[in-house]
Design an enzyme around this catalytic site. Structure first.
Site, PDB file in Angstrom:
ATOM      1  N   ARG A 120     -13.245  14.198   9.283  1.00 11.83           N
ATOM      2  CA  ARG A 120     -11.803  13.994   9.109  1.00 11.83           C
ATOM      3  C   ARG A 120     -11.496  13.777   7.635  1.00 11.83           C
ATOM      4  NH1 ARG A 120     -10.487   7.650  10.876  1.00 11.83           N
ATOM      5  NH2 ARG A 120     -12.020   6.744   9.476  1.00 11.83           N
TER       6      ARG A 120
ATOM      7  N   LYS B   9      10.947 -17.779 -12.008  1.00  8.65           N
ATOM      8  CA  LYS B   9      11.677 -16.529 -12.245  1.00  8.65           C
ATOM      9  C   LYS B   9      10.794 -15.373 -11.794  1.00  8.65           C
ATOM     10  CE  LYS B   9      15.368 -16.031 -14.439  1.00  8.65           C
ATOM     11  NZ  LYS B   9      16.645 -16.461 -13.810  1.00  8.65           N
TER      12      LYS B   9
ATOM     13  N   PHE C  72     -15.025   9.135  12.605  1.00  3.41           N
ATOM     14  CA  PHE C  72     -14.614   7.943  13.356  1.00  3.41           C
ATOM     15  C   PHE C  72     -14.857   8.228  14.827  1.00  3.41           C
ATOM     16  CE2 PHE C  72     -11.484   4.925  15.245  1.00  3.41           C
ATOM     17  CZ  PHE C  72     -12.087   3.763  14.772  1.00  3.41           C
TER      18      PHE C  72
ATOM     19  N   ASN D 136      -4.679   3.153   6.343  1.00  5.80           N
ATOM     20  CA  ASN D 136      -5.309   4.422   6.716  1.00  5.80           C
ATOM     21  C   ASN D 136      -4.209   5.485   6.726  1.00  5.80           C
ATOM     22  OD1 ASN D 136      -6.908   6.424   7.714  1.00  5.80           O
ATOM     23  ND2 ASN D 136      -7.616   5.315   9.514  1.00  5.80           N
TER      24      ASN D 136
ATOM     25  N   THR E 123      14.836 -21.654 -14.461  1.00  6.89           N
ATOM     26  CA  THR E 123      14.175 -20.346 -14.350  1.00  6.89           C
ATOM     27  C   THR E 123      14.628 -19.452 -15.499  1.00  6.89           C
ATOM     28  OG1 THR E 123      15.810 -19.274 -12.918  1.00  6.89           O
ATOM     29  CG2 THR E 123      14.095 -20.589 -11.838  1.00  6.89           C
ATOM     30  N   ASP E 124      15.841 -19.678 -15.993  1.00  9.56           N
ATOM     31  CA  ASP E 124      16.311 -18.884 -17.137  1.00  9.56           C
ATOM     32  C   ASP E 124      15.437 -19.142 -18.368  1.00  9.56           C
ATOM     33  OD1 ASP E 124      18.509 -17.082 -18.154  1.00  9.56           O
ATOM     34  OD2 ASP E 124      18.665 -18.737 -19.583  1.00  9.56           O
TER      35      ASP E 124
ATOM     36  N   GLN F 116     -13.273   0.513   7.637  1.00  6.34           N
ATOM     37  CA  GLN F 116     -13.813  -0.843   7.481  1.00  6.34           C
ATOM     38  C   GLN F 116     -15.144  -0.807   6.715  1.00  6.34           C
ATOM     39  OE1 GLN F 116     -12.323   0.408  10.190  1.00  6.34           O
ATOM     40  NE2 GLN F 116     -11.518  -1.168  11.565  1.00  6.34           N
TER      41      GLN F 116
ATOM     42  N   HIS G 124      -3.188   8.466   7.681  1.00  7.50           N
ATOM     43  CA  HIS G 124      -3.712   9.429   8.650  1.00  7.50           C
ATOM     44  C   HIS G 124      -3.337  10.867   8.299  1.00  7.50           C
ATOM     45  CE1 HIS G 124      -4.675   6.026  11.172  1.00  7.50           C
ATOM     46  NE2 HIS G 124      -3.415   5.638  11.182  1.00  7.50           N
TER      47      HIS G 124
END
Ligand SMILES: O=c1[nH]c(=O)c2[nH]c(=O)[nH]c2[nH]1
Length: 300
Positions: free
Chosen positions: A180, A12, A163, A253, A57-58, A227, A255
């Site tokens: 940045r 479930k 970067f 990332n 699943t119930d 990284q 940006h």
């Protein structure tokens, strides 16, 4: 052509559970989403439709609610371990259980002392915080694995991020930058050393500390790339927390592009950015102790 049944599991997904604990007029809430997935002697149900081995699943959903009442829900890892072991230990046809839980945080709404004293404290606002997660496996051979985690931990450094020096081919247009904005929504999962699931393991404290170290490393690392930041975050957790043997991180990332304001006769000294939502770089990696034991099914 002969075909065979491959790996399978069933359960479930996304059982929503909210538990209210009343301490006089002061209430506490635990808000979790639980998923269970069982595997074992399930050839017959797939091949012939014989359901004799199938715990519905119930029933799995009902078990979540019944266990919340019987055992309470303290740390999500402890609740997941309880459920996973229950399915394997109570059902001979179930050989392996995976229970995953997400916890959604709520903050108390401050109320004036008069109101709190008279009518109690029972009002909450859904927190803008991250979501706490865990995934527990229990296998018939007695092995339990515990992976804790978080997602949507949104962080931003407004400087100390560069970067540059990257590969440039005929399709490269990205200008190198020495300053940045670095922003991401951290998804982190960390694997506990085997044995860490012993009763009494302080998963709450472990969570708070891992989160603190992830944030500390993000803030304190002068970043030459996302990284490098990712590795620093994983490394910080492993150095600080002996119960953790592997950290897996996924960091989009987010940006932030400097807007060209020259058409309006304005300069833009790293001040006004377009926060783009897609596409985004996606940086993923695992950092682990060099003596980390085999993960077996922990990450599945
Ligand atoms: O930290 C980054 N890593 C990359 O691999 C990359 N690629 C890119 O275009 N910008 C960035 N930023």
């Amino acid at each position: 052509m002969p075909v065979v049944l491959g790996p399978n599991r069933y359960g479930k997904a996304e059982t929503r559970l909210v538990r209210v604990v009343r301490d006089g007029g002061v209430h506490h809430i635990k808000d979790v989403t639980v998923g269970s997935a069982l595997s074992g002697d399930m050839e017959a149900v797939h091949l012939t439709g014989d359901n004799a081995a199938v715990l519905p699943t119930d029933t799995q959903k009902n078990t979540v609610y019944a266990f919340a009442r019987k055992h309470g829900v303290a740390e999500i890892e402890d609740f997941a371990i309880l459920l996973a072991r229950h399915y394997v230990e109570s059902q001979p046809t179930v050989h392996h259980a995976r229970v995953e839980i997400e916890e959604h945080f709520w903050d108390r709404i401050p109320v004036s002392e008069d109101v709190a004293g008279e009518r109690g404290r029972h009002s909450f606002v859904r927190s803008g915080r991250e979501v706490r997660t865990c995934a527990v496996h229990h296998d018939r051979d007695g092995t339990t694995t515990v992976v804790s985690g978080l997602r949507d931990l949104v962080v931003l450094n407004s400087t100390d991020s560069e970067f540059s020096g990257f590969v440039e081919d005929e399709y490269t247009t990205l200008p190198p930058t020495k300053d940045r904005v670095l922003a991401t929504a951290v998804s982190a999962r960390w694997r506990h050393l085997p044995g860490a699931e012993a009763p009494g393991t302080a998963y709450g404290e472990s969570y708070d500390e891992v989160r603190r170290h992830l944030l500390g490393a993000f803030a304190e690392t002068y970043s030459l790339s996302l990284q490098q930041t990712l590795y620093a975050m994983g490394e910080r957790v492993l150095n600080a927390r002996e119960e953790v043997c592997e950290v897996r991180l996924a960091m989009p990332n987010k940006h932030h592009f400097l807007v060209d304001l020259t058409p309006f006769g304005l300069d833009n000294p790293n001040e006004v950015f377009h926060a783009a939502d897609r596409p985004y770089g996606l940086i993923e990696g695992s950092v682990l102790r060099d003596d980390a034991p085999d993960a077996r099914f922990a990450w599945e």
